[in-house]
Design a protein around this motif. Structure first.
Motif, short mmCIF file in Angstrom:
data_model
loop_
_atom_site.label_atom_id
_atom_site.label_comp_id
_atom_site.label_asym_id
_atom_site.label_seq_id
_atom_site.Cartn_x
_atom_site.Cartn_y
_atom_site.Cartn_z
N ALA A 319 38.91 5.93 -2.68
CA ALA A 319 38.00 5.14 -1.85
C ALA A 319 36.83 6.00 -1.38
O ALA A 319 35.69 5.52 -1.28
N GLY A 320 37.10 7.26 -1.09
CA GLY A 320 36.03 8.17 -0.69
C GLY A 320 34.98 8.34 -1.78
O GLY A 320 33.78 8.39 -1.49
N VAL A 321 35.43 8.39 -3.03
CA VAL A 321 34.49 8.48 -4.15
C VAL A 321 33.62 7.22 -4.20
O VAL A 321 32.40 7.29 -4.40
N MET A 322 34.26 6.07 -4.03
CA MET A 322 33.53 4.80 -4.10
C MET A 322 32.48 4.71 -3.00
O MET A 322 31.33 4.34 -3.24
N HIS A 323 32.83 5.08 -1.77
CA HIS A 323 31.88 5.02 -0.66
C HIS A 323 30.72 5.98 -0.86
O HIS A 323 29.56 5.65 -0.59
N MET A 324 31.02 7.18 -1.36
CA MET A 324 29.97 8.15 -1.60
C MET A 324 29.04 7.69 -2.72
O MET A 324 27.83 7.95 -2.68
N SER A 325 29.59 7.01 -3.71
CA SER A 325 28.75 6.53 -4.82
C SER A 325 27.73 5.50 -4.34
O SER A 325 26.60 5.45 -4.85
N ILE A 326 28.11 4.69 -3.36
CA ILE A 326 27.16 3.73 -2.79
C ILE A 326 26.00 4.47 -2.12
O ILE A 326 24.82 4.16 -2.34
N LEU A 327 26.34 5.48 -1.30
CA LEU A 327 25.31 6.26 -0.63
C LEU A 327 24.43 6.99 -1.64
O LEU A 327 23.20 7.02 -1.50
N GLN A 328 25.04 7.54 -2.68
CA GLN A 328 24.27 8.28 -3.68
C GLN A 328 23.33 7.37 -4.46
O GLN A 328 22.19 7.75 -4.76
N MET A 329 23.77 6.17 -4.75
CA MET A 329 22.91 5.22 -5.47
C MET A 329 21.73 4.82 -4.59
O MET A 329 20.59 4.75 -5.07
N LEU A 330 21.97 4.59 -3.32
CA LEU A 330 20.88 4.25 -2.40
C LEU A 330 19.89 5.41 -2.28
O LEU A 330 18.68 5.21 -2.25
N LEU A 331 20.41 6.64 -2.22
CA LEU A 331 19.54 7.81 -2.16
C LEU A 331 18.67 7.90 -3.41
O LEU A 331 17.49 8.24 -3.34
N GLY A 332 19.26 7.60 -4.57
CA GLY A 332 18.51 7.64 -5.82
C GLY A 332 17.39 6.63 -5.83
O GLY A 332 16.26 6.93 -6.25
N ILE A 333 17.67 5.42 -5.37
CA ILE A 333 16.66 4.36 -5.34
C ILE A 333 15.52 4.75 -4.39
O ILE A 333 14.33 4.63 -4.73
N ILE A 334 15.88 5.25 -3.20
CA ILE A 334 14.86 5.65 -2.23
C ILE A 334 14.02 6.81 -2.77
O ILE A 334 12.79 6.83 -2.62
N THR A 335 14.67 7.76 -3.43
CA THR A 335 13.95 8.91 -3.98
C THR A 335 12.90 8.47 -4.99
O THR A 335 11.75 8.94 -4.96
N VAL A 336 13.28 7.54 -5.88
CA VAL A 336 12.34 7.05 -6.88
C VAL A 336 11.21 6.26 -6.23
O VAL A 336 10.03 6.45 -6.55
N MET A 337 11.55 5.37 -5.30
CA MET A 337 10.54 4.50 -4.71
C MET A 337 9.52 5.27 -3.85
O MET A 337 8.41 4.80 -3.63
N TYR A 338 9.90 6.46 -3.39
CA TYR A 338 8.96 7.30 -2.64
C TYR A 338 8.39 8.41 -3.52
O TYR A 338 7.84 9.38 -3.01
N SER A 339 8.54 8.27 -4.84
CA SER A 339 7.98 9.21 -5.81
C SER A 339 8.54 10.62 -5.66
O SER A 339 7.83 11.62 -5.79
N SER A 340 9.83 10.70 -5.37
CA SER A 340 10.59 11.96 -5.36
C SER A 340 9.99 13.08 -4.50
O SER A 340 9.72 14.18 -5.01
N PRO A 341 9.79 12.87 -3.20
CA PRO A 341 9.41 14.01 -2.34
C PRO A 341 10.57 15.01 -2.31
O PRO A 341 11.73 14.64 -2.51
N TRP A 342 10.26 16.27 -2.04
CA TRP A 342 11.27 17.32 -2.18
C TRP A 342 12.49 17.09 -1.30
O TRP A 342 13.62 17.39 -1.70
#
Length: 376
Positions: A319-342
């Motif tokens: 379950a911990g893996v599943m919850h972290m994957s949700i957070l990681q996917m959201l981080l990926g989307i935000i990173t792309v939409m803001y043009s990958s600031p450092w």
């Protein structure tokens, strides 16, 4: 012959109580020392991954154009030394095609990033050597572990060689950065080393007898699914390194579409076609997105299967893996939409570290379930 009473004491000398876990007790100190050493290595490798990411994001990786594993530990100390290093940098394509006119003070900034990156690699090698040979010389090496610990050192040395192989790809021709596939190889091996250390730390955290007993209750199906989870996560991390290598995350900043379509324009425009998988920013980002969706679906499916595990702690690990994957996917989307600031890029990379370590822990729990109460 005299008669004896039924309840007569036949021996008055007290016998010593049996000692539980004598074998583990003999090696208990060595496991504690080995675990502390491994945790130190783990923390250093995590820091190394972050420093490596920042080195790339600051375009500092090509500032040192020579590989000197021993003498390179000493930075330039005089004005003449700095001028000599700067002259070497001015001879490579990155300066000539991108940083023409850079001042010496600006060069020093990127130089210190790369020097710190390499210096941290030397520190990791030194910590490994001190720990490994220290355990051997003091006879504190846990039984059966010397080969595995030696392998960590070999992989660390290989990582240094691959690092130079990566840097050398950007020193000639018209390359402004290192080759993306070499960067992916370098980062991928770092995650292999990190995952192995994480597994070893988990194993060293419990007595050998407890591991042997727990293995009898292993969930073979979840072990296999855990291996799939680790492998799939690793593939996604490598594809992410390809994205980072060509700055593909800074283009196509709309989501869930790419430039208004499901696939980016000109997805297969490079010839031969396979170059698009490494050099076409739209193609590389597309596959990183699609693989991310597939990984998330796989994680959810495996978590659903883990819910039927008889061991609650094993279920919680997945379950911990599943919850972290949700957070990681959201981080990926935000990173792309803001043009990958450092700062988002580093957070996303650190999320990958947490995700693969949680996947390693979940598989470890499937192979060596923790004890639980009857009520649980």
């Amino acid at each position: 012959m005299a008669k004896r009473a039924i309840f007569e004491e036949v021996q008055t000398t007290a016998r010593p109580a049996a000692t539980v876990g004598v074998i583990d007790g003999a090696k208990r100190g060595s496991r504690v020392l080995a675990r502390a050493w491994l945790i130190t290595l783990f923390v250093l490798v995590v820091v190394m991954i972050a420093v490596g990411g920042l080195t790339r994001l600051t375009d500092s990786g090509l500032s040192i154009t020579e590989w000197k594993p021993l003498t390179g530990a000493m930075p330039p100390l005089t004005a003449e030394d700095w001028e000599a290093e700067f002259e070497l940098y001015r001879a490579i394509p990155e300066y000539q095609l991108q940083n023409q006119g850079m001042s010496l003070s600006e060069f020093k900034v990127i130089y210190w990033w790369e020097w710190g990156h390499r210096q941290l690699g030397r520190v990791i090698g030194l910590v490994w050597a001190i720990g490994f040979f220290g355990l051997l010389l003091t006879r504190k090496m846990p039984v059966g572990w010397s080969g595995r610990f030696l392998a960590l050192g070999v992989l660390g040395g290989l990582q240094g060689a691959i690092g130079w192989w990566m840097v050398s790809s950007g020193l000639t021709g018209t390359m402004l950065d290192v080759a993306s596939y070499r960067l992916a190889t370098h980062l991928g091996l770092a995650f292999v080393i990190l995952s192995l250390i994480a597994w070893y730390v988990l194993s060293m955290s419990r007595p050998e007898a407890a591991l042997l007993q727990a293995r009898r209750d292993k969930d073979a199906t979840l072990m296999t699914l855990g291996s799939v989870l680790i492998g799939f996560t690793f593939v996604q991390i490598v594809i992410g390194a390809l994205v980072a290598g060509i700055d593909a995350g800074r283009n196509y900043i709309d989501w869930p579409l790419m430039a208004g379509g499901f696939t980016p324009p000109g997805m297969w425009e490079l010839d031969p076609w396979w170059r698009n998988l490494f050099e076409n920013d739209g193609t590389v980002q597309f596959f990183h997105r699609v693989t991310g969706y597939a990984l998330f679906a796989t994680i959810v499916a495996i978590w659903w299967r883990a819910r039927s595990s008889a061991n609650r702690k094993t279920t919680l690990a997945f379950a911990g893996v599943m919850h972290m994957s949700i957070l990681q996917m959201l981080l990926g989307i935000i990173t792309v939409m803001y043009s990958s600031p450092w700062y988002f890029a580093i957070l996303h990379q650190f999320g990958a570290v947490i995700l693969i370590c949680l996947a390693v822990r979940a598989r470890h729990r499937a192979k060596y379930p923790l004890t639980q109460s009857v009520r649980a």
